[in-house]
Design a protein around this motif. Structure first.
Motif, PDB file in Angstrom:
ATOM      1  N   UNK A 119       0.824  -1.209   0.000  1.00 60.51           N
ATOM      2  CA  UNK A 119       0.000   0.000   0.000  1.00 60.51           C
ATOM      3  C   UNK A 119       0.857   1.256   0.000  1.00 60.51           C
ATOM      4  N   UNK A 152       2.790  -6.597  -9.794  1.00 60.58           N
ATOM      5  CA  UNK A 152       1.874  -7.696 -10.049  1.00 60.58           C
ATOM      6  C   UNK A 152       0.500  -7.240 -10.540  1.00 60.58           C
ATOM      7  N   UNK A 164      -4.273  -2.940  -9.366  1.00 60.96           N
ATOM      8  CA  UNK A 164      -4.882  -2.484  -8.110  1.00 60.96           C
ATOM      9  C   UNK A 164      -3.810  -2.074  -7.097  1.00 60.96           C
ATOM     10  N   UNK A 167      -3.140   1.642  -5.564  1.00 62.06           N
ATOM     11  CA  UNK A 167      -3.180   1.876  -4.119  1.00 62.06           C
ATOM     12  C   UNK A 167      -1.874   2.468  -3.597  1.00 62.06           C
ATOM     13  N   UNK A 190      -1.638  -7.695 -14.890  1.00 60.00           N
ATOM     14  CA  UNK A 190      -3.030  -7.982 -15.248  1.00 60.00           C
ATOM     15  C   UNK A 190      -3.658  -6.933 -16.151  1.00 60.00           C
ATOM     16  N   UNK A 238       3.752  -5.895   6.175  1.00 62.42           N
ATOM     17  CA  UNK A 238       2.709  -4.866   6.242  1.00 62.42           C
ATOM     18  C   UNK A 238       3.271  -3.610   6.906  1.00 62.42           C
ATOM     19  N   UNK A 239       2.560  -2.503   6.699  1.00 58.46           N
ATOM     20  CA  UNK A 239       3.012  -1.243   7.289  1.00 58.46           C
ATOM     21  C   UNK A 239       2.537  -1.114   8.732  1.00 58.46           C
TER      22      UNK A 239
END
Lengths: 373, 300
Positions: free
Chosen positions: B66, B98, B101, B105, B123, B226-227
């Motif tokens: 993110x 990848x 989306x 984000x 994609x 993760x953040x």
């Protein structure tokens, strides 16, 4: 617009027609987009501090930070809540003979509406369906089929059974569970074709709503599970024991791969374990390997090896031993263990004759275990 | 034996108060990094050592975390600008990861412009995206590769974010290539060892990888990938290296230092040392020990 009206879109129908899909899809569902993922909270996980979660569905116990997916690729941590991305998102749907699963002592000759979503919680190097099992749901075409709709399809097309199969149904546990519960209300039987890599708690719940489970026991060696399956043997053996103790039907498949899991000692070890832990009446299928996915350097299993496995199993006292993927072989039949009468005669997936009366051998009245009606 | 040079450039103030990027400072960091890595007069000349003007260069970034903990758009666009300045047409450059989306984000504006700089995921529906059908099989790896990596790019740069990783220990330049295959979830067992090294050794990666740059403007040194603001340090640093293993090894040391400064146990103590770096060294992919690495540090 109702879901059932989607098929009327010209594009959807054309796609289905050109892909040669079965007719029951033609009049019910159109393709959905690749990005069509579900957002249904997963079961069997634990919330941990800092938006981490621990998945408790299978023995991997994936520990995942925010935005991460489990090994299966179809369950995702989103902000500290775990979601299944494949609830009702089928990548495969087909009607198969139940013998193809294989389940030989379960409603022989019946059609099984067979379904799968993307994903798997192991990575067998010999996987036959890797194009759907070893991918993420975004990488396949998905049909949107909620539980009640799948049950309706089964009813409409006279499939008495829904089979959760092809990939690894454990990874779409929530959908399988809910559909099975729905199906049971309407008289549909539910069968699970699995590697058995599941934790006891979800399995104990699952056996309450399904009618049969076929477990692929891939070897009797932890080394094999480490090198070729990417999992552990012990939880699979535990799962088999749990299923055997439940009220549902169990069959076991052992895919015999030349040089990797075909030694006399290993085959005998499997059979002895089954005899000791489960008993002589669980059917075991020794099936022929075909080179594919990441093992292309080995030949198909010689018939002599499969027959050796059959002989060993019979020597160890197992009553119902089958050789699979060898159409026309005499061991496709079910023999009465007492009088040796052929009680179910098969050729490939075709049933030629059933010589049973109320589950008993017509010749000597011996009870043949199974779900026959 | 020649030492592997790894350059750390700290750009004090590159992150402004409101978390925006000081573009001028960032450019200086790139210039200094390339100057020290290549001993060249300017970044353009440095890049000409590595790339031909006919090359199609894939800049593989990492955006899974993110907006807060991904390769920053300013960082990747600055690099693309330098590559264009070295003579590579913009249409031959792609900043990618990848999925669209994840890129969105992370703050990226997507473009699949055939005639300009491309910024998109595997994609995106263009003929150079998606995955090849055929599996690349190498040791324990069996994966479909993103067409961007295997077909479009003739050369690639791993422009990863440096992070602690719950399973791998550290995620940096080499592990970044997990985003170039269809099934990275299958390679997180045993601290991602030897998978990270073995994936790097596959043809589509090893034959194309030219340069590692680690975005360490903000480093997640604990509880990654993760953040978590509590364990994210504004380090305002870029790390440059031609040896992919050595670059990641230095990144690992940065994380260990931050962990120690903040009273956290080492990754070894947490049983998640990035052992894949040792495996990579054994495979001859680069250096994973301090004796064979020369760290060059500069503060601007």
């Amino acid at each position: 617009m109702k879901r059932r009206q989607f098929f009327k879109t010209a594009g959807g129908t054309a796609l289905l027609a050109s892909s040669g899909m079965p007719s029951f899809l033609m009049d019910l569902y159109a393709f959905s987009g690749k990005q069509n993922l579900s957002h249904v909270e997963a079961r069997y996980y634990k919330k941990r501090p800092d938006r981490e979660i621990e998945c408790e569905l299978c023995p991997r116990f994936c520990l995942l930070g925010d935005k991460e997916r489990g090994y299966c690729g179809v369950r995702e941590n989103q902000g500290g809540t775990y979601y299944t991305l494949v609830y009702g998102k089928l990548c495969s749907i087909h009607d198969d003979p139940i013998e193809k699963k294989p389940l030989f002592h379960f409603l022989p000759g019946s059609r099984a509406l067979s379904v799968a979503t993307a994903g798997c919680n192991v990575n067998c190097k010999f996987c036959q369906n890797w194009e759907i099992s070893q991918v993420r749901p975004e990488q396949v075409q998905n049909y949107d089929v909620p539980p009640e709709d799948l049950v309706d399809i089964a009813l409409k097309y006279n499939c008495p059974v829904i089979a959760y199969t092809y990939t690894e149904p454990i990874v779409f546990y929530e959908y399988m569970y809910d559909t099975s519960a729905e199906g049971r209300k309407k008289g549909i039987r539910n069968v699970v074709i699995t590697g058995g890599y599941i934790n006891p708690e979800p399995l104990v719940e699952l056996v309450k709503v399904v009618d049969a489970i076929k477990v692929d026991l891939k070897s009797f060696s932890q080394d094999f599970y480490t090198d070729y399956v990417r999992g552990k043997l012990e939880p699979v053996l535990e799962a088999i024991k749990i299923i055997a103790k439940s009220d549902i039907w169990l069959e076991i498949v052992y895919l015999v791969i030349p040089t990797l899991n075909d030694s006399t000692e290993e085959l005998r070890g499997v059979c002895q374990w089954i005899m000791k832990e489960i008993g002589p009446d669980v059917p075991i299928h020794f099936t022929r390997f075909q080179p594919m996915y990441l093992i292309k350097n080995l030949p198909p299993t010689p018939l002599s090896t499969l027959e050796k496995a059959h002989t060993i199993a019979r020597e160890e006292g197992l009553h119902y031993v089958y050789v699979g993927n060898v159409p026309g072989h005499r061991t496709e039949n079910t023999y009465c263990p007492k009088c040796q009468n052929v009680v179910v005669q098969r050729t490939g997936y075709q049933i030629q004759k059933i010589d049973l009366i109320a589950g008993r051998c017509k010749n000597c009245s011996t009870l043949i275990p199974g779900i026959w009606s | 034996m020649a030492l592997s040079n790894v350059v750390l450039v700290k750009g004090k103030g590159v992150l402004a108060q409101n978390d925006t990027i000081n573009q001028k400072k960032l450019s200086q960091m790139y210039s200094k990094g390339f100057e020290l890595l290549f001993n060249a007069k300017n970044p353009q000349e440095s890049l000409q050592h590595l790339f031909k003007s006919s090359d199609k260069v894939g800049i593989k970034i990492n955006t899974i975390g993110g907006k807060k903990i991904s390769t920053r758009p300013e960082v990747s666009h600055s690099l693309a600008k330098l590559l264009a300045g070295s003579g590579i047409p913009e249409s031959n450059l792609i900043i990618w990861d990848r999925t669209d989306r994840e890129l969105r984000e992370a703050g990226y504006r997507l473009s699949a412009d055939r005639y300009g700089l491309k910024v998109h995921g595997t994609d995106t529906r263009v003929n150079w995206a998606g995955y090849n059908y055929d599996l690349v099989s190498h040791l324990n790896i069996g994966s479909r590769f993103a067409r961007i990596q295997s077909n479009f790019a003739t050369a690639s740069i791993s422009l990863a974010i440096l992070k602690d990783h719950g399973m791998a220990g550290v995620t940096a330049g080499m592990k970044n290539y997990f985003g170039s295959i269809h099934n990275p979830n299958k390679y997180h067992d045993t601290n991602c060892d030897p998978y990270v090294a073995e994936l790097f050794e596959t043809k589509p990666v090893k034959e194309k990888h030219k340069l590692s740059i680690l975005d360490c403007l903000v480093v997640q040194y604990h509880r990654g990938p993760s953040y978590h603001a509590r364990w994210a340090e504004k380090l305002e640093t870029l790390i440059f290296g031609l040896d992919p293993v050595a670059t990641d090894f230095v990144g690992w040391q940065v994380i260990e230092k931050l962990r120690a400064e903040n009273g956290l146990p080492s990754l070894k103590e947490e049983n998640r040392e990035p052992s894949y770096l040792k495996s990579a060294e054994k495979m001859g992919l680069g250096k994973a020990n301090s004796n064979d690495i020369k760290v060059i540090e500069e503060e601007l």
